[in-house]
Write a protein that holds these residues in place. Structure first.
Motif, mmCIF file in Angstrom:
data_model
loop_
_atom_site.group_PDB
_atom_site.id
_atom_site.type_symbol
_atom_site.label_atom_id
_atom_site.label_comp_id
_atom_site.label_asym_id
_atom_site.label_seq_id
_atom_site.Cartn_x
_atom_site.Cartn_y
_atom_site.Cartn_z
ATOM 1 N N ALA A 1 -8.670 -25.876 93.990
ATOM 2 C CA ALA A 1 -7.653 -26.826 94.450
ATOM 3 C C ALA A 1 -6.297 -26.485 93.836
ATOM 4 C CB ALA A 1 -8.054 -28.245 94.065
ATOM 5 N N PRO A 2 -5.218 -26.825 94.522
ATOM 6 C CA PRO A 2 -3.886 -26.510 93.999
ATOM 7 C C PRO A 2 -3.591 -27.100 92.619
ATOM 8 C CG PRO A 2 -3.741 -27.113 96.318
ATOM 9 C CD PRO A 2 -5.151 -27.391 95.879
ATOM 10 N N ASP A 3 -4.065 -28.316 92.348
ATOM 11 C CA ASP A 3 -3.793 -28.916 91.041
ATOM 12 C C ASP A 3 -4.517 -28.178 89.915
ATOM 13 O OD1 ASP A 3 -6.162 -29.976 92.200
ATOM 14 O OD2 ASP A 3 -6.148 -31.637 90.774
ATOM 15 N N VAL A 4 -5.730 -27.722 90.191
ATOM 16 C CA VAL A 4 -6.477 -26.941 89.193
ATOM 17 C C VAL A 4 -5.808 -25.580 89.005
ATOM 18 C CG1 VAL A 4 -8.705 -25.910 88.606
ATOM 19 C CG2 VAL A 4 -8.625 -28.136 89.758
ATOM 20 N N PHE A 5 -5.376 -24.979 90.112
ATOM 21 C CA PHE A 5 -4.666 -23.702 90.021
ATOM 22 C C PHE A 5 -3.417 -23.839 89.153
ATOM 23 C CE2 PHE A 5 -1.215 -20.970 91.427
ATOM 24 C CZ PHE A 5 -1.758 -19.718 91.197
ATOM 25 N N ALA A 6 -2.657 -24.889 89.361
ATOM 26 C CA ALA A 6 -1.429 -25.100 88.582
ATOM 27 C C ALA A 6 -1.753 -25.226 87.095
ATOM 28 C CB ALA A 6 -0.684 -26.335 89.081
ATOM 29 N N ARG A 7 -2.801 -25.954 86.766
ATOM 30 C CA ARG A 7 -3.187 -26.127 85.356
ATOM 31 C C ARG A 7 -3.646 -24.805 84.745
ATOM 32 N NH1 ARG A 7 -7.795 -30.171 82.825
ATOM 33 N NH2 ARG A 7 -7.530 -29.465 80.692
ATOM 34 N N VAL A 8 -4.478 -24.079 85.492
ATOM 35 C CA VAL A 8 -4.994 -22.806 84.985
ATOM 36 C C VAL A 8 -3.870 -21.779 84.886
ATOM 37 C CG1 VAL A 8 -6.511 -20.858 85.534
ATOM 38 C CG2 VAL A 8 -7.347 -23.206 85.768
ATOM 39 N N PRO B 1 -1.217 -18.287 94.503
ATOM 40 C CA PRO B 1 -1.266 -19.727 94.798
ATOM 41 C C PRO B 1 -1.782 -20.037 96.202
ATOM 42 C CG PRO B 1 0.996 -18.949 94.688
ATOM 43 C CD PRO B 1 0.135 -17.821 94.239
ATOM 44 N N ASP B 2 -1.577 -19.159 97.171
ATOM 45 C CA ASP B 2 -2.088 -19.425 98.518
ATOM 46 C C ASP B 2 -3.615 -19.457 98.559
ATOM 47 O OD1 ASP B 2 0.499 -19.524 99.413
ATOM 48 O OD2 ASP B 2 0.489 -17.510 100.268
ATOM 49 N N LEU B 3 -4.257 -18.760 97.606
ATOM 50 C CA LEU B 3 -5.720 -18.712 97.525
ATOM 51 C C LEU B 3 -6.273 -19.541 96.374
ATOM 52 C CD1 LEU B 3 -6.178 -14.882 98.101
ATOM 53 C CD2 LEU B 3 -6.452 -16.712 99.783
ATOM 54 N N ASN B 4 -5.381 -20.087 95.535
ATOM 55 C CA ASN B 4 -5.780 -20.812 94.324
ATOM 56 C C ASN B 4 -6.641 -19.937 93.412
ATOM 57 O OD1 ASN B 4 -4.477 -23.260 95.061
ATOM 58 N ND2 ASN B 4 -6.168 -23.699 96.450
ATOM 59 N N VAL B 5 -6.173 -18.699 93.216
ATOM 60 C CA VAL B 5 -6.904 -17.716 92.414
ATOM 61 C C VAL B 5 -5.956 -17.078 91.401
ATOM 62 C CG1 VAL B 5 -8.103 -15.482 92.485
ATOM 63 C CG2 VAL B 5 -8.558 -17.195 94.252
ATOM 64 N N VAL B 6 -6.466 -16.895 90.184
ATOM 65 C CA VAL B 6 -5.802 -16.083 89.172
ATOM 66 C C VAL B 6 -6.706 -14.889 88.941
ATOM 67 C CG1 VAL B 6 -4.923 -15.962 86.814
ATOM 68 C CG2 VAL B 6 -4.754 -18.109 88.093
ATOM 69 N N LYS B 7 -6.132 -13.695 89.041
ATOM 70 C CA LYS B 7 -6.910 -12.460 88.959
ATOM 71 C C LYS B 7 -6.367 -11.601 87.823
ATOM 72 C CE LYS B 7 -8.179 -8.653 91.998
ATOM 73 N NZ LYS B 7 -9.283 -9.065 92.802
ATOM 74 N N PHE B 8 -7.287 -10.986 87.084
ATOM 75 C CA PHE B 8 -6.933 -10.051 86.027
ATOM 76 C C PHE B 8 -7.626 -8.727 86.293
ATOM 77 C CE2 PHE B 8 -6.613 -14.230 84.084
ATOM 78 C CZ PHE B 8 -5.393 -14.157 83.449
ATOM 79 N N SER B 9 -6.917 -7.646 86.053
ATOM 80 C CA SER B 9 -7.503 -6.312 86.112
ATOM 81 C C SER B 9 -7.294 -5.657 84.758
ATOM 82 C CB SER B 9 -6.849 -5.470 87.206
ATOM 83 O OG SER B 9 -7.157 -5.986 88.478
ATOM 84 N N LEU B 10 -8.330 -4.987 84.268
ATOM 85 C CA LEU B 10 -8.264 -4.365 82.959
ATOM 86 C C LEU B 10 -9.055 -3.069 82.950
ATOM 87 C CD1 LEU B 10 -10.853 -5.847 80.612
ATOM 88 C CD2 LEU B 10 -10.295 -7.136 82.654
ATOM 89 N N PRO B 11 -8.675 -2.161 82.068
ATOM 90 C CA PRO B 11 -9.439 -0.927 81.958
ATOM 91 C C PRO B 11 -10.835 -1.216 81.412
ATOM 92 C CG PRO B 11 -7.357 -0.783 80.740
ATOM 93 C CD PRO B 11 -7.513 -2.187 81.204
#
Length: 99
Positions: free
Chosen positions: A29-36, A62-72
């Motif tokens: 949800a957008p509110d959870v995305f904003a908090r995260v 934000p359009d998908l409500n996803v935070v993504k990380f890429s790491l070696p």
């Protein structure tokens, strides 16, 4: 404060090739995305993975409500030193971070 895994419906990690991993935080949800998005500091994530913060790539979607990380990957996939060929265990590490 709450653990990230308690706030979001799903945290997933997987291969992004033999040299990289990706960790997706599905907020739902957008509110959870904003908090995260505001509460999940990139330097803290890098510290949890024990990598240099400049090696960690972050993508807020934000359009998908996803935070993504890429790491070696800590070891090249499939080598004798690789302890997680699929990269699935990295989701647990980030899920334990307090927000």
């Amino acid at each position: 404060m709450s653990k990230l895994a308690d706030l979001v419906p799903k945290v997933r990690s997987k291969n992004a090739g033999p040299f990289w991993l990706t960790v997706d935080v599905f907020c739902g949800a957008p509110d959870v995305f904003a908090r995260v998005s505001s509460g999940l500091d990139t330097a803290r994530v890098a510290d949890a993975f024990r990598i240099d913060p400049t090696s960690l790539k972050r993508f807020d979607m934000p359009d998908l409500n996803v935070v993504k990380f890429s790491l070696p990957r800590p070891a090249i996939q499939g080598t004798i030193f690789d302890r997680d060929m699929h990269g699935a265990s990295f989701a647990q590490i980030i899920g334990e971070i307090d927000i």
